[in-house]
Design a protein around this motif. Structure first.
Motif, PDB file in Angstrom:
ATOM      1  N   ARG A 299      -8.920 -24.352   0.721  1.00 12.63           N
ATOM      2  CA  ARG A 299      -7.744 -23.956   1.503  1.00 12.63           C
ATOM      3  C   ARG A 299      -8.038 -22.620   2.188  1.00 12.63           C
ATOM      4  N   LEU A 300      -7.429 -22.458   3.334  1.00 11.25           N
ATOM      5  CA  LEU A 300      -7.552 -21.230   4.104  1.00 11.25           C
ATOM      6  C   LEU A 300      -6.269 -20.415   3.944  1.00 11.25           C
ATOM      7  N   GLU A 301      -6.422 -19.118   3.798  1.00  9.56           N
ATOM      8  CA  GLU A 301      -5.241 -18.255   3.667  1.00  9.56           C
ATOM      9  C   GLU A 301      -5.551 -16.912   4.314  1.00  9.56           C
ATOM     10  N   PRO A 302      -4.533 -16.294   4.846  1.00  5.23           N
ATOM     11  CA  PRO A 302      -4.763 -14.997   5.506  1.00  5.23           C
ATOM     12  C   PRO A 302      -5.084 -13.905   4.476  1.00  5.23           C
ATOM     13  N   VAL A 303      -5.775 -12.892   4.945  1.00  6.93           N
ATOM     14  CA  VAL A 303      -6.109 -11.745   4.094  1.00  6.93           C
ATOM     15  C   VAL A 303      -4.936 -10.764   4.151  1.00  6.93           C
ATOM     16  N   THR A 304      -4.365 -10.470   3.003  1.00  4.25           N
ATOM     17  CA  THR A 304      -3.193  -9.573   2.974  1.00  4.25           C
ATOM     18  C   THR A 304      -3.583  -8.123   3.237  1.00  4.25           C
ATOM     19  N   GLU A 305      -4.669  -7.649   2.583  1.00  2.54           N
ATOM     20  CA  GLU A 305      -5.087  -6.269   2.800  1.00  2.54           C
ATOM     21  C   GLU A 305      -5.987  -6.188   4.025  1.00  2.54           C
TER      22      GLU A 305
ATOM     23  N   ARG B  52      -7.665 -23.251  12.985  1.00  2.19           N
ATOM     24  CA  ARG B  52      -6.293 -23.142  12.496  1.00  2.19           C
ATOM     25  C   ARG B  52      -6.236 -22.259  11.257  1.00  2.19           C
ATOM     26  N   SER B  53      -5.225 -21.324  11.273  1.00  2.00           N
ATOM     27  CA  SER B  53      -5.113 -20.385  10.151  1.00  2.00           C
ATOM     28  C   SER B  53      -4.315 -20.956   8.990  1.00  2.00           C
ATOM     29  N   HIS B  54      -3.627 -22.110   9.269  1.00  2.00           N
ATOM     30  CA  HIS B  54      -2.857 -22.668   8.154  1.00  2.00           C
ATOM     31  C   HIS B  54      -3.795 -23.443   7.248  1.00  2.00           C
ATOM     32  N   GLN B  55      -3.320 -23.796   6.072  1.00  2.00           N
ATOM     33  CA  GLN B  55      -4.132 -24.523   5.099  1.00  2.00           C
ATOM     34  C   GLN B  55      -4.450 -25.908   5.633  1.00  2.00           C
ATOM     35  N   VAL B  56      -5.707 -26.277   5.534  1.00  2.00           N
ATOM     36  CA  VAL B  56      -6.137 -27.598   5.997  1.00  2.00           C
ATOM     37  C   VAL B  56      -5.558 -28.647   5.072  1.00  2.00           C
ATOM     38  N   ARG B  57      -4.731 -29.532   5.671  1.00  3.98           N
ATOM     39  CA  ARG B  57      -4.097 -30.560   4.859  1.00  3.98           C
ATOM     40  C   ARG B  57      -4.718 -31.918   5.185  1.00  3.98           C
ATOM     41  N   GLU B  58      -5.130 -32.598   4.171  1.00  2.00           N
ATOM     42  CA  GLU B  58      -5.722 -33.927   4.325  1.00  2.00           C
ATOM     43  C   GLU B  58      -5.422 -34.712   3.074  1.00  2.00           C
TER      44      GLU B  58
ATOM     45  N   ILE C  63     -13.391 -19.904  -6.128  1.00  2.00           N
ATOM     46  CA  ILE C  63     -14.374 -19.116  -5.385  1.00  2.00           C
ATOM     47  C   ILE C  63     -13.730 -18.721  -4.065  1.00  2.00           C
ATOM     48  N   THR C  64     -13.712 -17.407  -3.773  1.00  2.00           N
ATOM     49  CA  THR C  64     -13.091 -16.894  -2.548  1.00  2.00           C
ATOM     50  C   THR C  64     -14.155 -16.218  -1.705  1.00  2.00           C
ATOM     51  N   MET C  65     -14.167 -16.580  -0.376  1.00  2.00           N
ATOM     52  CA  MET C  65     -15.122 -15.972   0.544  1.00  2.00           C
ATOM     53  C   MET C  65     -14.448 -15.727   1.881  1.00  2.00           C
ATOM     54  N   PRO C  66     -14.832 -14.650   2.579  1.00  2.00           N
ATOM     55  CA  PRO C  66     -14.261 -14.402   3.904  1.00  2.00           C
ATOM     56  C   PRO C  66     -14.808 -15.390   4.929  1.00  2.00           C
ATOM     57  N   VAL C  67     -13.933 -15.804   5.844  1.00  2.00           N
ATOM     58  CA  VAL C  67     -14.297 -16.765   6.894  1.00  2.00           C
ATOM     59  C   VAL C  67     -14.722 -15.989   8.128  1.00  2.00           C
TER      60      VAL C  67
ATOM     61  N   PRO D 243     -12.134  -5.205   7.784  1.00  2.00           N
ATOM     62  CA  PRO D 243     -12.812  -5.133   9.078  1.00  2.00           C
ATOM     63  C   PRO D 243     -13.666  -6.364   9.374  1.00  2.00           C
ATOM     64  N   SER D 244     -14.014  -7.133   8.322  1.00  2.00           N
ATOM     65  CA  SER D 244     -14.928  -8.270   8.527  1.00  2.00           C
ATOM     66  C   SER D 244     -14.202  -9.554   8.898  1.00  2.00           C
ATOM     67  N   SER D 245     -13.051  -9.800   8.291  1.00  2.00           N
ATOM     68  CA  SER D 245     -12.374 -11.079   8.522  1.00  2.00           C
ATOM     69  C   SER D 245     -10.902 -10.945   8.209  1.00  2.00           C
ATOM     70  N   SER D 246     -10.093 -11.766   8.883  1.00  2.00           N
ATOM     71  CA  SER D 246      -8.657 -11.791   8.618  1.00  2.00           C
ATOM     72  C   SER D 246      -8.242 -13.040   7.865  1.00  2.00           C
ATOM     73  N   THR D 247      -9.222 -13.920   7.580  1.00  4.51           N
ATOM     74  CA  THR D 247      -8.940 -15.171   6.870  1.00  4.51           C
ATOM     75  C   THR D 247     -10.000 -15.358   5.797  1.00  4.51           C
ATOM     76  N   ARG D 248      -9.601 -15.985   4.717  1.00  2.00           N
ATOM     77  CA  ARG D 248     -10.544 -16.288   3.650  1.00  2.00           C
ATOM     78  C   ARG D 248     -10.337 -17.726   3.202  1.00  2.00           C
ATOM     79  N   VAL D 249     -11.401 -18.260   2.619  1.00  2.00           N
ATOM     80  CA  VAL D 249     -11.364 -19.633   2.129  1.00  2.00           C
ATOM     81  C   VAL D 249     -11.459 -19.594   0.610  1.00  2.00           C
ATOM     82  N   VAL D 250     -10.688 -20.433  -0.045  1.00  2.00           N
ATOM     83  CA  VAL D 250     -10.670 -20.515  -1.501  1.00  2.00           C
ATOM     84  C   VAL D 250     -11.085 -21.922  -1.915  1.00  2.00           C
ATOM     85  N   ILE D 251     -12.214 -22.025  -2.646  1.00  2.00           N
ATOM     86  CA  ILE D 251     -12.695 -23.319  -3.178  1.00  2.00           C
ATOM     87  C   ILE D 251     -12.292 -23.370  -4.636  1.00  2.00           C
TER      88      ILE D 251
END
Length: 656
Positions: free
Chosen positions: A541-547, A637-643, A626-630, A550-558
């Motif tokens: 899932r993709l979610e915005p970075v709250t704090e 799309r910044s919303h969570q990928v739904r499938e 596992i969380t990594m910056p995108v 400088p590297s990314s405004s979105t992160r992915v969580v596996i």
């Protein structure tokens, strides 16, 4: 225990205070004594100087009074023309009315020097006043001749101290001689009055009036308390220089005090001095020096009592200082002694109370508070050391378990390799297909052994700080598909259900593809390994970075969730430590070295991500995130990928 040369704080403080107070008290006593002596000398100077002035005035007044009496008496009709009996009666009456210092009155005829009448009896001085018999004067111009009498001029009876006469050789003797004229104005008689001025009476001790000393301008001593000094010249006195200076200063009009010595034994006197005009008839423009003399010890009368008082006061102050110092030393030393006893008890591990408090001295209170904070820090440090020691013991035990497990994990594939290779070498296989089967098993065992060795090497690199990654843009979706495909066989063999929800669009991340794939394989492999039945759910899932980042405004969580054995929450923090296994029996049962999660965390952190593990408890499954910056390489799309989730059982596997 005190070492040689050491002393207690109380004794040192007591000795230091006494060493400071005793000299101060002694110096104060010396200063007070000198000040008292100086004041007494100053008082003596003023009193003796004033006394010398008064004595001089008294001599002048007495001489003036005698002159007036002589003139008045010489002009009486009885002395000029009366009978001898009348003259004697008149002189007796006159003598009774004269002051006490007048010794006698004498009337003689000028030409024959015959005594007419006298109140002196046969005692009369040898020196006579000679007046001119040829002069004729008016009664209003009657001359008076004043003569100073020395001991040699006095009659022999006067020089005999045992004769019982009224003479005192130390006094100032004067004779006033006045001519008595006839009615025709011719001198016929001489009226002489002999007086002893400034009698040397003994003054009470401490009196500063002083004895009278009269010195003529030529240095002759006319009056002195020591009779042997009268008639002598000051040039022959023991302290002639000072006496000469006194005479010179007095003649110059000064009035002051001077130390002087009149005796050969060195006895010291104080002399206040003044000067009067010489009353002697033949000494015009001459002066007498009048001294008021007293002994130095008489001038310093009371100094001995002051000294005794100062000594008593000093002794009293020393005693009071000693007592005050003892109490002061006790009050100052008691807090230190309490802190010392506490420190000694602390050293002996017998401390059951808090550090002493409530000291009245601020510095000691601060010292106690600092000591209490230090003890608290030492206690905390001791607890930390004890905890670290316990953890070290546990780590040592875990190390032993890890070595046993690792050796087992290494031995198992190695034995399989050796066994398969020997079977093929010894020709124990029936055909080529069976040989290939044994070689395939040996290959799988070798790959497994290589994986274990790689994990050990990675951990060694982590501890040495040499583990590195090469970052490049990577499609996380593709790596996740590959990792799932590699674990499909194991999932199928255990009869587990796999639920994987993956989007269509790629998810770009900055990562090392091989290392990230290694992490994904490890996490999914652990889920498969520790799950006996149930299912494994893998989602992204993709979610915005709250704090701000400088590297990314979105992160992915596996997220990898299983329904396996689970982990006690109190032990979950140990899973990411190298060489630490939560349960050696579980590891032995399911295999592995327990290094996977430790390596995975380090790799993910090197790639800018994070990994967490959560389990509700034993038997309730485990969830690894596992969380990594995108990367922002392209819009997505910044919303969570739904499938719709795809469910893979042991018969249906996702295609690559």
């Amino acid at each position: 225990m005190a070492k040689p040369g050491q002393s207690s704080f109380r004794r040192i403080l007591l000795s230091r205070i006494l060493l400071l107070s005793v000299p101060v008290l002694l110096i104060g006593e010396a200063v007070a004594f000198r000040k008292a002596r100086s004041i007494l000398l100053e008082t003596a100077r003023q009193n003796l100087t004033e006394s010398a002035v008064r004595k001089g005035e008294s001599i002048e007044d007495a001489i003036a009074a005698l002159k007036a009496i002589s003139i008045t008496a010489s002009q009486t009709q009885i002395l000029q023309a009366g009978t001898a009996a009348q003259k004697q009666q008149y002189l007796n009456q006159l003598a009774s009315q004269l002051p006490d210092y007048v010794q006698c009155v004498h009337l003689r005829e000028i030409q024959t020097q015959k005594q007419i009448v006298s109140t002196c009896g046969n005692i009369w001085a040898n020196t006579e006043a000679v007046l001119s018999t040829s002069q004729t004067r008016s009664p209003l111009d009657t001359p008076i001749q004043v003569t100073a009498l020395l001991p040699a001029d006095l009659p022999a009876e006067a020089q005999n101290s045992t004769s019982g006469n009224n003479y005192s050789l130390g006094q100032l003797y004067l004779r006033l001689s006045t001519p008595v004229y006839t009615t025709t104005g011719q001198p016929r008689y001489i009226l002489s009055i002999q007086a002893a001025l400034e009698s040397q009476e003994h003054t009470r001790r401490g009196s500063l009036t002083g004895y009278t000393v009269v010195i003529a301008q030529d240095g002759t001593i006319l009056a002195h308390p020591l009779a042997e000094c009268v008639g002598e010249n000051i040039r022959y006195e023991p302290d002639a220089v000072r006496l000469q200076r006194i005479v010179e200063n007095a003649i110059a009009g000064r009035q002051d005090m001077q130390n002087v010595s009149f005796t050969k034994n060195g006895a010291e006197f104080l002399a206040g001095y003044s000067a009067i005009a010489s009353p002697i008839t033949n000494e015009s423009n001459q002066y007498w020096t009048i001294l008021a003399v007293t002994r130095l010890d008489n001038a310093l009368y009371g100094l001995h009592e002051i000294k005794i008082i100062l000594i008593v006061l000093t002794v009293g102050l020393l005693a009071a200082s000693l007592l005050a110092t003892r109490y002061l030393a006790r009050d100052l030393a008691r807090p230190l002694e309490k802190l010392r006893d506490y420190a000694l008890n602390l050293q002996s591990h017998h401390v059951v109370e808090r550090v002493p408090h409530n000291f009245k001295i601020r510095e000691f209170q601060q010292l106690a508070e600092a000591l209490e904070r230090m003890v608290e820090r030492l206690t905390a440090s001791a607890e930390e050391i004890e905890t670290a020691w316990e953890e070290a013991q546990v780590a040592n035990q875990l190390k032993s378990e890890f070595l046993a497990t690792t050796s087992h994990e290494l031995r198992t594939p190695l034995n399989a390799i050796i066994g398969c290779v020997r079977l093929v070498r010894d020709g124990c296989c029936d055909d080529r297909e069976e040989e290939m089967e044994f070689l395939q098993r040996a290959d799988e065992a070798a790959i497994h052994l290589l994986s274990i060795i790689n994990d050990l090497l990675d951990v060694a690199k982590i501890e040495a700080g040499k583990l590195s990654v090469v970052l490049e843009p990577t499609d996380l979706q593709q790596l996740l598909k590959e990792a799932i495909n590699l674990q499909t066989v194991h999932i199928q063999q255990k009869g587990l259900q796999l639920v994987a929800s993956q989007g269509i669009e790629p998810i770009p991340v900055q990562a090392d593809p091989a290392k990230l794939k290694q992490v994904l394989l490890n996490v999914i492999g652990n889920a498969v390994k520790f799950t006996e039945q149930g299912r494994i759910t893998i989602s992204t899932r993709l979610e915005p970075v709250t704090e701000p980042s400088p590297s990314s405004s979105t992160r992915v969580v596996i997220t990898v969730e299983d329904t396996g054995v689970g982990i006690d929450p109190a032990l979950q923090h140990k899973l990411f430590r190298p060489f630490v296994m939560v349960d050696g029996t579980t590891t032995r049962k399911f295999g592995g070295t327990g290094l996977g999660l430790a390596i995975s965390r380090n790799l993910i952190e090197l790639m800018g991500g994070s990994i967490t593990l959560h389990s509700a408890g034993a038997g309730q499954g485990t969830t690894v995130a596992i969380t990594m910056p995108v990367m922002d390489l392209a819009p997505f799309r910044s919303h969570q990928v739904r499938e719709e989730p795809r469910v893979f059982d042991h018969l249906h596997l996702p295609s690559s």
